[in-house]
Design a protein around this motif. Structure first.
Motif, PDB file in Angstrom:
ATOM      1  N   ASN A 182     -12.020  -4.888   7.420  1.00 26.35           N
ATOM      2  CA  ASN A 182     -12.824  -3.671   7.271  1.00 26.35           C
ATOM      3  C   ASN A 182     -14.139  -3.895   6.519  1.00 26.35           C
ATOM      4  OD1 ASN A 182     -12.112  -3.816   4.563  1.00 26.35           O
ATOM      5  ND2 ASN A 182     -10.655  -2.144   4.648  1.00 26.35           N
TER       6      ASN A 182
ATOM      7  N   ALA B   1     -11.149   7.222   2.077  1.00 23.51           N
ATOM      8  CA  ALA B   1     -10.912   8.015   3.283  1.00 23.51           C
ATOM      9  C   ALA B   1     -10.964   7.134   4.532  1.00 23.51           C
ATOM     10  CB  ALA B   1     -11.958   9.127   3.396  1.00 23.51           C
ATOM     11  N   ALA B   2     -10.076   7.393   5.461  1.00 26.09           N
ATOM     12  CA  ALA B   2     -10.038   6.645   6.719  1.00 26.09           C
ATOM     13  C   ALA B   2     -11.332   6.812   7.511  1.00 26.09           C
ATOM     14  CB  ALA B   2      -8.846   7.095   7.550  1.00 26.09           C
ATOM     15  N   SER B   3     -12.059   7.899   7.276  1.00 25.48           N
ATOM     16  CA  SER B   3     -13.300   8.142   8.003  1.00 25.48           C
ATOM     17  C   SER B   3     -14.362   7.071   7.726  1.00 25.48           C
ATOM     18  CB  SER B   3     -13.855   9.528   7.677  1.00 25.48           C
ATOM     19  OG  SER B   3     -14.122   9.635   6.297  1.00 25.48           O
ATOM     20  N   LEU B   4     -14.244   6.356   6.610  1.00 25.30           N
ATOM     21  CA  LEU B   4     -15.176   5.262   6.318  1.00 25.30           C
ATOM     22  C   LEU B   4     -15.105   4.162   7.376  1.00 25.30           C
ATOM     23  CD1 LEU B   4     -14.773   4.737   2.479  1.00 25.30           C
ATOM     24  CD2 LEU B   4     -16.850   5.412   3.666  1.00 25.30           C
TER      25      LEU B   4
ATOM     26  N   SER C 265     -17.201  -1.995   7.529  1.00 22.22           N
ATOM     27  CA  SER C 265     -17.134  -0.556   7.259  1.00 22.22           C
ATOM     28  C   SER C 265     -17.240  -0.215   5.782  1.00 22.22           C
ATOM     29  CB  SER C 265     -15.822   0.019   7.806  1.00 22.22           C
ATOM     30  OG  SER C 265     -15.761  -0.131   9.197  1.00 22.22           O
TER      31      SER C 265
ATOM     32  N   SER D 161     -14.946   4.451  10.494  1.00 22.77           N
ATOM     33  CA  SER D 161     -15.550   4.816  11.774  1.00 22.77           C
ATOM     34  C   SER D 161     -17.022   4.426  11.879  1.00 22.77           C
ATOM     35  CB  SER D 161     -15.399   6.324  12.015  1.00 22.77           C
ATOM     36  OG  SER D 161     -16.159   7.043  11.055  1.00 22.77           O
ATOM     37  N   ASP D 162     -17.573   3.834  10.832  1.00 20.80           N
ATOM     38  CA  ASP D 162     -18.973   3.432  10.852  1.00 20.80           C
ATOM     39  C   ASP D 162     -19.118   2.113  10.099  1.00 20.80           C
ATOM     40  OD1 ASP D 162     -21.728   3.551  11.292  1.00 20.80           O
ATOM     41  OD2 ASP D 162     -21.804   5.685  10.841  1.00 20.80           O
TER      42      ASP D 162
END
Length: 86
Positions: free
Chosen positions: A42, A12-15, A45, A17-18
């Motif tokens: 990345n 998921a792309a949401s990974l 992340s 964001s952190d």
């Protein structure tokens, strides 16, 4: 992998964001799915290691395999008709 700490990492792309990378890499065994390959852009992340990569035959597995560098690869043969549910 009995008794080991296992990380199950999706794509998921949401990974992105952190910064979970260090937490993911701290596990004993890391399982990744799809095209969520770690790289230098990345790593903070999503981490850097892959022990088992689960994907389908429809991916460019040769190119992605080089990015993941997994110890093991699990392919989903159901999508190409080699396995059918009863």
């Amino acid at each position: 992998i009995k008794g080991k700490r296992v990380a199950i990492v999706g794509n998921a792309a949401s990974l992105l964001s952190d910064e979970f990378g260090k937490d993911i890499d701290a596990h004993d065994f890391i399982v990744r799915f799809g095209k969520g390959a770690p790289d230098v852009f990345n790593a903070k992340s999503v981490g850097t290691r892959t022990d088992l990569w689960c994907t389908t035959m429809f991916r460019n597995t040769k190119t992605l395999h080089a990015k993941f560098n997994p110890k093991f690869t699990l392919l989903n043969y159901a999508q190409i008709g080699l396995y059918q549910n009863p």
